[in-house]
Design an enzyme around this catalytic site. Sequence first.
Site, PDB file in Angstrom:
ATOM      1  N   CYS A 253      97.047  20.225  10.051  1.00  0.00           N
ATOM      2  CA  CYS A 253      95.944  20.486   9.498  1.00  0.00           C
ATOM      3  C   CYS A 253      95.177  19.854   9.300  1.00  0.00           C
ATOM      4  CB  CYS A 253      95.538  21.752   8.268  1.00  0.00           C
ATOM      5  SG  CYS A 253      94.290  22.396   7.838  1.00  0.00           S
TER       6      CYS A 253
ATOM      7  N   CYS B 150      93.015  19.689   6.070  1.00  0.00           N
ATOM      8  CA  CYS B 150      93.318  19.690   5.521  1.00  0.00           C
ATOM      9  C   CYS B 150      93.480  18.037   4.981  1.00  0.00           C
ATOM     10  CB  CYS B 150      94.201  20.432   5.411  1.00  0.00           C
ATOM     11  SG  CYS B 150      94.319  22.399   5.595  1.00  0.00           S
ATOM     12  N   ASP B 151      93.878  17.672   5.835  1.00  0.00           N
ATOM     13  CA  ASP B 151      94.671  16.297   5.727  1.00  0.00           C
ATOM     14  C   ASP B 151      93.528  14.877   6.728  1.00  0.00           C
ATOM     15  OD1 ASP B 151      96.554  17.049   3.811  1.00  0.00           O
ATOM     16  OD2 ASP B 151      97.615  17.571   6.463  1.00  0.00           O
TER      17      ASP B 151
END
Length: 330
Positions: free
Chosen positions: A143, A146-147
């Site tokens: 992701c 996300c990261d």
Amino acid sequence: MHSKVIIIGSGPSGHTAAIYAARANLEPVLFEGMMAGGVAPGGQLTTTTEVENFPGFPAGITGSELTDKFREQSERFGTQIITETITRVDLSSRPFKLWREDADGDSDEPDTCDSLIVATGATAKRLNIAGEDKYWQRGMSACAVCDGAAPLFRNKPLVVIGGGDSACEEATFLTKYASHVYIAVRRDAFRASNIMAKRAINHPKITVLWNTHVIEAKGDDRVLTHVVLQDAKTKETRNLDVSGLFYAIGHTPNTAFLNGQLTTDETGYLVVKPGTSLTNVQGVFAAGDVHDKRYRQAITAAGSGCMAALDAEKYLEELEAEAQEKASKL
């Protein structure tokens, strides 16, 4: 065991649904699963390192810590959490029937409920290359949104694996933070739409590696430092220095246990009535990534968990009103 509402899933959507249902005195039961889909209770969020885009945590928080807080809040309001996996359901009659993983055949007594919230999420597809187990969450992710902004990846070269729209989108997103982004495509062309492919190919910070397989992740025993590439045609290998590897090869919604009893789209995601959490079976509601293949964020999952709990509460109120009306006519 019979419950007014059972929630299957323990990510942001499942726990948000539980919090709302518990505060409405519905006494929810939440099955958080035990390594369901190969992921620990808490779902995909537990595989995320630093979460910096969830409101209320200006300094950031790890995915596991955030999941723990969700769980603690659910329990605070009275949710009964069971660490078992639901592997089979019967939605053909009411009350709905659910069987746990250790159930052996139809003779086992199922759990039953008046309403059901499916919040089982979706599992990111992986390639299971050499070194993946060692460097997952230590330079490897599924992701980018996300990261990608994590300190580990800032101003560092990164590689994205995939050839569809998701790969192009995630690579483009990562250019905000990376020094350079490579896209490893196993063929000599993208599967992505023309506009997304052109955007990636023409981006000054993106290099497309055609006919390329990533076959191994290597590092210094702490974090990822490079990957091994293999030419799909010549089979020659070479190293590529990167600090991050992102899979963008799709997700698998965790709906197999439903055995086709709820309507899904062509890729297996649950279909809900637009603007609601309602599925095609009255009394069954969907929340989170199990029906959301577009956003796939913790905050959007939490929002849909709220919707599912409110929809379930309304449904149960209507059931009670119907029962009272029938009783009054006797």
